[in-house]
Design an enzyme around this catalytic site. Structure first.
Site, PDB file in Angstrom:
ATOM      1  N   LEU A 198       0.825  -1.200   0.000  1.00  0.00           N
ATOM      2  CA  LEU A 198       0.000   0.000   0.000  1.00  0.00           C
ATOM      3  C   LEU A 198       0.862   1.255   0.000  1.00  0.00           C
ATOM      4  O   LEU A 198       1.797   1.388   0.804  1.00  0.00           O
ATOM      5  CB  LEU A 198      -0.924   0.025   1.214  1.00  0.00           C
ATOM      6  CG  LEU A 198      -2.029  -1.031   1.250  1.00  0.00           C
ATOM      7  CD1 LEU A 198      -2.758  -0.978   2.589  1.00  0.00           C
ATOM      8  CD2 LEU A 198      -3.022  -0.836   0.099  1.00  0.00           C
ATOM      9  N   CYS A 199       0.521   2.176  -0.884  1.00  0.00           N
ATOM     10  CA  CYS A 199       1.273   3.427  -1.003  1.00  0.00           C
ATOM     11  C   CYS A 199       1.320   4.198   0.312  1.00  0.00           C
ATOM     12  O   CYS A 199       2.346   4.782   0.660  1.00  0.00           O
ATOM     13  CB  CYS A 199       0.650   4.288  -2.103  1.00  0.00           C
ATOM     14  SG  CYS A 199       1.404   5.905  -2.308  1.00  0.00           S
TER      15      CYS A 199
END
Length: 245
Positions: free
Chosen positions: A137-138
């Site tokens: 996840l960014c």
């Protein structure tokens, strides 16, 4: 300088990504910048361009969500309780030649805007690298230009450079999504509920000042709409594109 403003509206992930690509191309042709705010009509996971599609199944909470692949890099983003922006600017703008200049302008003006709304935020600075590599996840990753609240990332941006224009788009997490419970948003961290339209409206004067532009409300042209429809069909709504890596 006049910049076209396309105000906040909700669309599918494939349409949002197709419109950003269409604006990148039209900006190169017209040499006129466009700022667009938007949301997502359903919780949607967007994969960074270089991520493997199979890795999406490692994130259990988003397995049932729609999925698109961005044309920009970075980690996966769960788009749900957020406001997203995109800014397309000709490469003739001297600020587009620096890798971080537009990031700095948008992120610092967001920090000022959040302060106006009673939220204390800051630039990340020099983050520590994850020993095991970048998370999926960014918003679990960190870069020096990210915006953080109470140690958590609440805004990150990415760029895509085309011939004659640059696209920058980014997401502001307003609240925790059930599809990504690992990621608190502003409402969770600062106990402040911010409406997406309110954020857009308070942010605009600050952006106008730091960018030195005047915003003029407009919409997509007929040619931009047609190009976006073609791009959505051939790329962003196509499994061949989404699952290509």
């Amino acid at each position: 300088m006049a910049v076209r403003l396309i105000e906040n509206a909700s669309h599918t992930g494939s349409w949002n990504m197709a419109v950003d690509e269409s604006l990148l191309e039209s900006t190169a042709d017209s040499q006129t910048a466009t700022l667009r705010f938007y949301q997502w009509s359903e919780p949607t996971l967007s994969l960074g361009y270089f991520q493997k599609y199979a890795d999406r199944w490692t994130h259990e909470e988003s397995r049932e969500s729609a999925c698109v692949r961005r044309a920009s890099g970075g980690g996966a983003i769960m788009h749900d309780l957020e406001l997203t922006y995109s800014y397309c600017v000709p490469t003739a703008d001297p600020r587009s030649t620096s890798v971080t200049s537009l990031f700095d302008l948008f992120h610092q003006s967001l920090i000022d805007t959040l302060a106006d709304l009673g939220v204390t935020a800051s630039i990340c600075g020099n983050p520590q690298k994850h020993a095991s590599g970048d998370p999926f996840l960014c918003f679990q990753r960190r870069s020096s230009v990210d915006v953080i609240v109470d140690g958590y990332k609440i805004c990150g941006s990415a760029q895509r450079r085309g011939k004659g224009a640059v696209l920058q788009h980014g997401s502001i997490l307003l609240a925790r999504s059930a599809k990504a419970p690992q990621l608190p948003g502003i409402a969770d961290l600062a106990s402040t509920v911010i409406d997406p339209n309110e954020l857009q409206n308070v942010w605009l004067p600050n952006l106008s000042s730091v960018l030195g532009v005047n915003f003029e409300i407009g919409g997509l042209t007929e040619s931009e709409t047609l190009l976006a429809a073609e791009t959505e069909k051939s790329r962003f709504a196509s499994p061949d594109w989404t699952e290509k890596k």
